[in-house]
Write an enzyme that holds these catalytic residues in place. Sequence first.
Site, PDB file in Angstrom:
ATOM      1  N   GLY A  36     -83.056 -65.526   6.388  1.00  8.13           N
ATOM      2  CA  GLY A  36     -83.035 -66.698   5.517  1.00  8.13           C
ATOM      3  C   GLY A  36     -81.620 -67.098   5.120  1.00  8.13           C
ATOM      4  N   ASP A  37     -80.777 -66.101   4.863  1.00 15.33           N
ATOM      5  CA  ASP A  37     -79.376 -66.382   4.527  1.00 15.33           C
ATOM      6  C   ASP A  37     -78.660 -67.028   5.711  1.00 15.33           C
ATOM      7  OD1 ASP A  37     -79.966 -64.965   2.158  1.00 15.33           O
ATOM      8  OD2 ASP A  37     -79.395 -63.069   3.104  1.00 15.33           O
TER       9      ASP A  37
END
Length: 303
Positions: free
Chosen positions: A248-249
């Site tokens: 997600g990052d």
Amino acid sequence: MIYTVTLNPSIDYIVEVEDLKLDALNRMKRDLKLPGGKGINVSRILSRLGVENTAWGFLGGFTGRFIEDVLKSESIVTDFVNVQDDTRINIKLKHGGETEINGQGPQIGDKEAHALVEKLRALTEEDIVVLSGSVPPSLGGSFYDRLIAVIKERGAKFVIDTTGDALLQALPHGPLLVKPNHHELAELFGVEIEGQEDLIKYGRKLLEKGAKNVLISMAGDGALLVTEEQVYHANVPKGEVRNSVGAGDSMIAGFVGTLAKTNNPLEALRTGTASGSATAFSDDLAERAKIDSLLSQVQVNPV
């Protein structure tokens, strides 16, 4: 400049054992030590994409020095506030499944907190600040509000990647991007989401509350970008999932870095999706070559 803020970084100590036996001696098959923390992950992917950035946050002790040394070796500018206690170590124990044991993190005093807030006073209208992850208990639940107040005062833009009340409180200040996954979006509104129509419905509610762009990750079903003008869907490239940490990052880094360079949200969605998938298909965060190899597989279409 893009700045990332990681309030509670860690060393992620990844340990793999063949067959975990409780109350007995276990020997590692493999281990790996990596700098951890959502903002730090964003900085590392931005650097691999050739996007200049500066990493802010709190670091302390020998564990903090390890993290800073790794970031500098990857040509990332660091400007952390030093704290007295050691930065935490999070254990990721792989044994067929995966068990996580996360450290609490250091105590951060008023002087250290003030020092970080003051760094933001050098921001300009050309800057973007990525606020990622949880807030250490010693800082109190409203610390992001303090940072956002200075960001807005300086005319800079901000991205926030957190959950619950901290996210809801940030929305009226107009974040450039929020990125809930489908589970987090459901929890945020206390609902069950049945399908894509519900995702779009609640994504638009985040726009109504103040977000400029809403990026919803849906694991194997791809990602949705909800904007004022249109909703877009990106598919997921094909590959073997090896790692869920940092995907997600990586998506945020790919999206924000590309948006800052091109001002093209569709190209940002494409690069963000390729970056998130590339990390999911890697043992650590994705390398540039892996991201580039997946770009051609990502198709972005209006919904």
